[in-house]
Scaffold this active site. Structure first.
Site, PDB file in Angstrom:
ATOM      1  N   THR A 187      70.125 131.405  96.532  1.00 21.58           N
ATOM      2  CA  THR A 187      68.775 131.227  95.988  1.00 21.58           C
ATOM      3  C   THR A 187      68.537 129.750  95.709  1.00 21.58           C
ATOM      4  O   THR A 187      69.469 129.008  95.412  1.00 21.58           O
ATOM      5  CB  THR A 187      68.583 131.991  94.664  1.00 21.58           C
ATOM      6  OG1 THR A 187      69.558 131.491  93.746  1.00 21.58           O
ATOM      7  CG2 THR A 187      68.765 133.476  94.849  1.00 21.58           C
ATOM      8  N   GLU A 331      66.188 137.540  97.150  1.00 20.87           N
ATOM      9  CA  GLU A 331      66.861 138.793  96.807  1.00 20.87           C
ATOM     10  C   GLU A 331      66.201 140.012  97.461  1.00 20.87           C
ATOM     11  O   GLU A 331      66.742 141.111  97.401  1.00 20.87           O
ATOM     12  CB  GLU A 331      66.835 138.993  95.273  1.00 20.87           C
ATOM     13  CG  GLU A 331      67.724 138.044  94.485  1.00 20.87           C
ATOM     14  CD  GLU A 331      67.029 136.747  94.116  1.00 20.87           C
ATOM     15  OE1 GLU A 331      66.069 136.348  94.819  1.00 20.87           O
ATOM     16  OE2 GLU A 331      67.442 136.116  93.118  1.00 20.87           O
ATOM     17  N   LYS A 444      52.683 130.458  76.625  1.00 16.37           N
ATOM     18  CA  LYS A 444      52.557 131.356  75.465  1.00 16.37           C
ATOM     19  C   LYS A 444      51.826 130.609  74.360  1.00 16.37           C
ATOM     20  O   LYS A 444      52.416 129.840  73.612  1.00 16.37           O
ATOM     21  CB  LYS A 444      53.935 131.829  75.016  1.00 16.37           C
ATOM     22  CG  LYS A 444      54.639 132.624  76.120  1.00 16.37           C
ATOM     23  CD  LYS A 444      56.062 132.978  75.783  1.00 16.37           C
ATOM     24  CE  LYS A 444      56.771 133.535  77.002  1.00 16.37           C
ATOM     25  NZ  LYS A 444      57.512 132.542  77.805  1.00 16.37           N
ATOM     26  N   TRP A 449      49.219 135.204  76.302  1.00 18.46           N
ATOM     27  CA  TRP A 449      49.718 134.587  77.520  1.00 18.46           C
ATOM     28  C   TRP A 449      48.576 133.973  78.321  1.00 18.46           C
ATOM     29  O   TRP A 449      47.538 134.612  78.527  1.00 18.46           O
ATOM     30  CB  TRP A 449      50.415 135.622  78.405  1.00 18.46           C
ATOM     31  CG  TRP A 449      51.780 135.985  77.917  1.00 18.46           C
ATOM     32  CD1 TRP A 449      52.377 135.552  76.764  1.00 18.46           C
ATOM     33  CD2 TRP A 449      52.723 136.846  78.558  1.00 18.46           C
ATOM     34  NE1 TRP A 449      53.629 136.101  76.647  1.00 18.46           N
ATOM     35  CE2 TRP A 449      53.868 136.896  77.732  1.00 18.46           C
ATOM     36  CE3 TRP A 449      52.721 137.579  79.743  1.00 18.46           C
ATOM     37  CZ2 TRP A 449      54.990 137.651  78.056  1.00 18.46           C
ATOM     38  CZ3 TRP A 449      53.838 138.329  80.061  1.00 18.46           C
ATOM     39  CH2 TRP A 449      54.970 138.361  79.228  1.00 18.46           C
TER      40      TRP A 449
END
Ligand code: AMP
Length: 552
Positions: A187, A331, A444, A449
């Site tokens: 990754t 993934e 945040k 959010w």
């Protein structure tokens, strides 16, 4: 009761044999920068893959599941490596040539690569690292480039073409267990050590079928796909395997990834499909505006890897190139979702709204949303949570060395084995995913959010803005607030007040979400696979390197 069906393992060698016979006249076309591109048929690739496998086994002694790495651009030799290495039972390890040197070294050592295939043009990158790569015994060089920097190498250096020369055109591919390792990819994570994902023959085979579905990329042997997405970035989104299944021609840009040569190759080779991350398309768009070319062949463009700004989609639509947005990750092999509108929306006002989502889940990818307290959230198009997925081409663990148990960190895998994607979003009752942020990028503010992606998309729809990235920065009163970093188009003069007014009045951003902090930057820093590198922006802000204006 057992079924009465045959149990034939799903192997990469079967994809190769099929492609090189049934679709033997389809082609891989590699751009060479000057003169004629290089053309090879699938039949030739099949024969050369066999020769490469013989060379790896007989000359270099590759056995069992040894790792053979590639440090290569997208080209036909890289396609040969894609098929030869897994088909003979070894493991293809694609190396991301844009990673920092120390990460490359770490990855090669972690995978214990014994043979490394490299393009001649990348020798300057490889040569200085060699003293730190004790497992690499053989280096095989393909394509143009000065070999001199390899002169002092302790590993043996071979020429790709010489190695293939005179070897048999066929190979008795072994009948492997389909669950065995075929390829590995680390990754491109910006934090911690890279993590190795190992794809099986079975996962690649099933994923390739999904790539070919009409619901996904919908390609046939009358198509040519321009594979801009690197072969080291999640197997070029599965295209080399999928194309061999259905005879799709591949146009490979090699090292010519700048907007001008990309525009040239589209105009002259007339691909019908292309795949790349948004930043490549932003560059191409600017190039086409400055110097128009005939790109009318390109009917379909798959964009993924990071959120496709709606403004980019509209601009491409105007040029006759229809964007299809998709989401995935290393993934997930990577195909997760593809944004093809459902039949009832086609031709209606709702169509665009579907196209800008990340897309719909295919049958092979199960999805669920998990709230901050671990609760399951409904697919109601409103409840936002972390996306978790599972399926036959989704990773269930990370590689941890040949003799160690695979890693299943709790922040990446749930107790019942689902992959925690780290992406936050909502899912509609029809199974369309809309991502609002990366869990680590969401802002945040006072317990609410704010989606950095929404603000970026809104900013990038302003006619004077070339690029915009929004990050969370600490704020005494609210905990975090958004900082907008903006790249203006050449000659543009727009001020921050005007941009903020645009967000509020034109783009409909709620007042409490409007950024107070603004800065102009020359470019947005990018990761090794061309995504906005928000970690670097946060770091530059923390070190006081950004000239930030705070609006009242
Ligand atoms: P990588 O493993 O480098 O391909 O990165 C995977 C990550 O890229 C995902 O977890 C998402 O955060 C991001 N990503 C990929 N495709 C999209 C998309 N269409 N929209 C938003 N983010 C995306």
């Amino acid at each position: 009761m057992l079924s009465t069906m045959q149990d034939v393992p799903l192997l990469i060698s079967r994809i190769l044999t099929h492609g090189s016979t049934v679709h033997g006249s389809s082609r891989v076309i590699t751009w060479t920068g000057e003169g004629e591109p290089h053309r090879r048929t699938f039949a030739e690739i099949g024969a050369r893959s066999a020769r490469l496998a013989h060379a790896l086994r007989d000359e270099l002694g590759v056995e069992g599941d040894e790792r053979v790495a590639t440090l290569m651009w997208n080209n036909s030799e890289h396609v040969e490596a894609y098929f030869a290495i897994p088909s003979m039972g070894a493991v293809l390890h694609t190396l991301n040539l844009r990673l920092p040197a120390e990460q490359l070294v770490w990855i090669v050592n972690h995978a214990a690569d014994r043979v490394l295939l490299v393009n001649g043009s990348l020798i300057p990158l490889l040569a200085p690292l060699l003293p730190q790569l004790p497992t690499v015994e053989h280096i095989v060089v393909a394509g143009p480039g000065d070999r001199a920097p390899l002169a002092g190498a302790t590993a043996r250096v071979h020429e790709y073409e010489e190695l293939l020369d005179g070897r048999p055109d066929s190979y008795d591919w072994p009948e492997l267990d389909e669950r065995r390792a075929a390829a590995m990819c680390y990754t491109s994570g910006t934090t911690g050590d890279p993590k190795g994902v190992i794809y099986s023959h079975r996962s690649i085979y099933l994923h390739s079928m999904q790539v070919n579905m009409a619901e996904s990329m919908s390609l046939t042997d009358s198509d040519t796909t321009l594979v801009v997405v690197p072969q080291f970035h999640v197997n070029a989104w599965g295209l080399p395997h999928a194309t061999f299944m259905s005879g799709v021609n591949m146009l490979m840009p090699d090292r010519f990834l700048q907007p001008a040569p990309l525009a040239e190759m589209i105009a002259s080779e007339r691909p019908t499909h292309a795949a790349a991350v948004p930043t490549i398309w932003q560059g191409l768009l600017a190039e086409l505006r400055a110097k128009p070319r005939d790109v009318s062949s390109l009917g379909q463009v798959t964009i993924g890897g990071s959120a496709c700004p709606p403004s980019l989609m509209e601009a491409f639509d105007e040029l006759g190139m229809r964007v299809c947005h998709a989401w995935g990750m290393t993934e997930t092999s990577p195909l997760g979702t593809v944004a093809r509108p459902p039949a009832h929306a086609i031709g209606t006002d709702e169509e665009f709204g579907y196209r800008v989502t990340q897309g719909r889940f295919p049958a092979g990818v199960e999805a669920r949303l998990t709230g901050p307290g671990g609760e399951r959230l409904p697919w109601d198009g409103e409840s936002a949570g972390e996306l978790e997925v599972r399926g036959p081409w989704i990773a269930g663990a990370y590689y941890n060395g040949p003799d160690a148990e695979p890693l299943r960190p709790a922040d990446k895998f749930s107790e019942d084995g689902w992959l925690k994607t780290g992406d936050v979003g909502i899912i509609s009752p029809e199974g369309f995913l809309t991502l609002t942020d990366r869990a680590k990028d969401v802002i945040k503010s006072g317990g609410e959010w704010i989606s950095s992606v929404d603000l970026e998309n809104a900013l990038m729809s302003h006619p004077d803005v070339a690029e915009a990235a929004v990050v969370a920065v600490p704020d005494d009163k609210w905990g975090e607030r958004p900082l907008a970093t903006v790249v203006l188009k050449e000659g543009a003069q727009v001020g921050f007040e005007a941009l903020r007014a645009f967000l509020s009045e034109e783009a409909g951003v709620a007042r409490w979400q409007l950024p107070e902090r603004w800065t102009i930057v020359e470019t947005v820093p990018k990761t090794s696979v061309g995504k906005f590198d928000k970690k670097k922006i946060r770091e530059a802000h923390r070190l006081g390197k950004l000239d930030v204006t705070k609006l009242a």
